[in-house]
Each structure stands twice: as structure tokens, then as C-alpha cells.
Motif scaffolding. Structure first.
Motif, PDB file in Angstrom:
ATOM      1  N   SER A  76     -26.774   9.357  33.688  1.00 32.65           N
ATOM      2  CA  SER A  76     -28.170   9.217  34.121  1.00 32.65           C
ATOM      3  C   SER A  76     -29.041   8.520  33.082  1.00 32.65           C
ATOM      4  O   SER A  76     -30.034   7.897  33.428  1.00 32.65           O
ATOM      5  N   ASP A  77     -28.678   8.605  31.813  1.00 34.35           N
ATOM      6  CA  ASP A  77     -29.490   7.962  30.774  1.00 34.35           C
ATOM      7  C   ASP A  77     -29.131   6.487  30.574  1.00 34.35           C
ATOM      8  O   ASP A  77     -29.618   5.841  29.658  1.00 34.35           O
ATOM      9  N   ALA A 113     -23.706  15.966  33.446  1.00 39.39           N
ATOM     10  CA  ALA A 113     -23.988  14.605  32.982  1.00 39.39           C
ATOM     11  C   ALA A 113     -24.910  13.836  33.917  1.00 39.39           C
ATOM     12  O   ALA A 113     -25.389  12.766  33.560  1.00 39.39           O
ATOM     13  N   GLU A 114     -25.176  14.364  35.089  1.00 39.23           N
ATOM     14  CA  GLU A 114     -26.071  13.733  36.058  1.00 39.23           C
ATOM     15  C   GLU A 114     -25.645  12.305  36.392  1.00 39.23           C
ATOM     16  O   GLU A 114     -26.455  11.382  36.400  1.00 39.23           O
TER      17      GLU A 114
END
Length: 127
Positions: free
Chosen positions: A36-37, A93-94
Motif C-alpha cells: 500500500s505504501d 501489508a495492505e
């Protein structure tokens, strides 16, 4: 002990090869391994982490062989529990569903190589 370490090293190599191939095939099929980041997990990173934690499994096996009355049984119990715990981070961890499912599958693939191989090596040999 020496036999166990040798088998463990070969099993580690096999786990690294299998998970690396699995990750490369998944990437080819469109899994991006993006978190996600925006960070992308490289296939080489999967190889390194698999190798490291597989060697941790070998160390656990050696310790149990040395200090446990039932090393094979304790090894399976311990490593199955640790494998279950290792399935949590992919969900935290999305990442998208394909990445999460692939990471879970790769964890299970490495465990399927390492756990039975080392457990067999911990069983007493009947001559």
C-alpha cells in the motif's frame, strides 16, 4: 547432527528455488507484489527471506535434536505454529488480493518443502 545440517541446507536451497520460481511465475502472470505504501517486493527479496527463515528452521531442528526427547514431534508442532504466524503479515501489508494470496501461497510452499524434510531427518533411524 551433520546429516541434519546437510539435509537442512539442501532443503533450504530447494525452498529458495521453488519460492523464487513461484514468485517469478506470479509476477509474469500479473501479480505486482506492490504494498500500500508503493513499495514493491522484489523476487530476489523473496528468495533472501525464504533462505533466511529456512535456515532458522534448520537451527530449530538442530536445537531440538540436541535438547528434546521427541525432536520430530516438537519440530513439527513448533514450525507449523510459526508458519501459521507467518501468514499474518501478508494480510497486514495492505496489498491487493493477488499479492496477498501469492505471498500466503509462497509461505505455505516454503513450509511444505522444509517441514516434512527436516521432520523426517529428526526421526530415529531403525537399522
Amino acid at each position: 547432527m551433520r546429516r541434519l545440517v546437510g539435509v537442512g541446507a539442501l532443503a533450504t536451497l530447494a525452498a529458495v528455488v521453488v519460492t523464487t520460481l513461484g514468485a517469478a511465475l506470479a509476477r509474469t502472470a500479473g501479480v505486482d507484489f506492490e504494498l500500500s505504501d508503493g513499495e514493491v517486493i522484489p523476487v530476489a527479496g523473496i528468495s533472501v527471506v525464504t533462505g533466511f527463515f529456512s535456515l532458522v528452521g534448520v537451527v530449530i531442528a538442530v536445537a531440538l535434536l540436541r535438547w528434546s526427547a521427541r525432536p520430530a514431534e516438537r519440530f513439527v508442532w513448533t514450525t507449523v505454529s510459526l508458519t501459521a504466524l507467518s501468514l499474518i503479515p501478508p494480510f497486514l501489508a495492505e496489498a491487493d488480493a493477488a499479492t496477498t494470496a501469492t505471498l500466503v501461497g509462497l509461505h505455505l510452499l516454503a513450509a511444505a518443502v522444509m517441514i516434512p524434510t527436516l521432520a523426517r531427518s529428526l526421526r530415529p533411524r531403525i537399522m
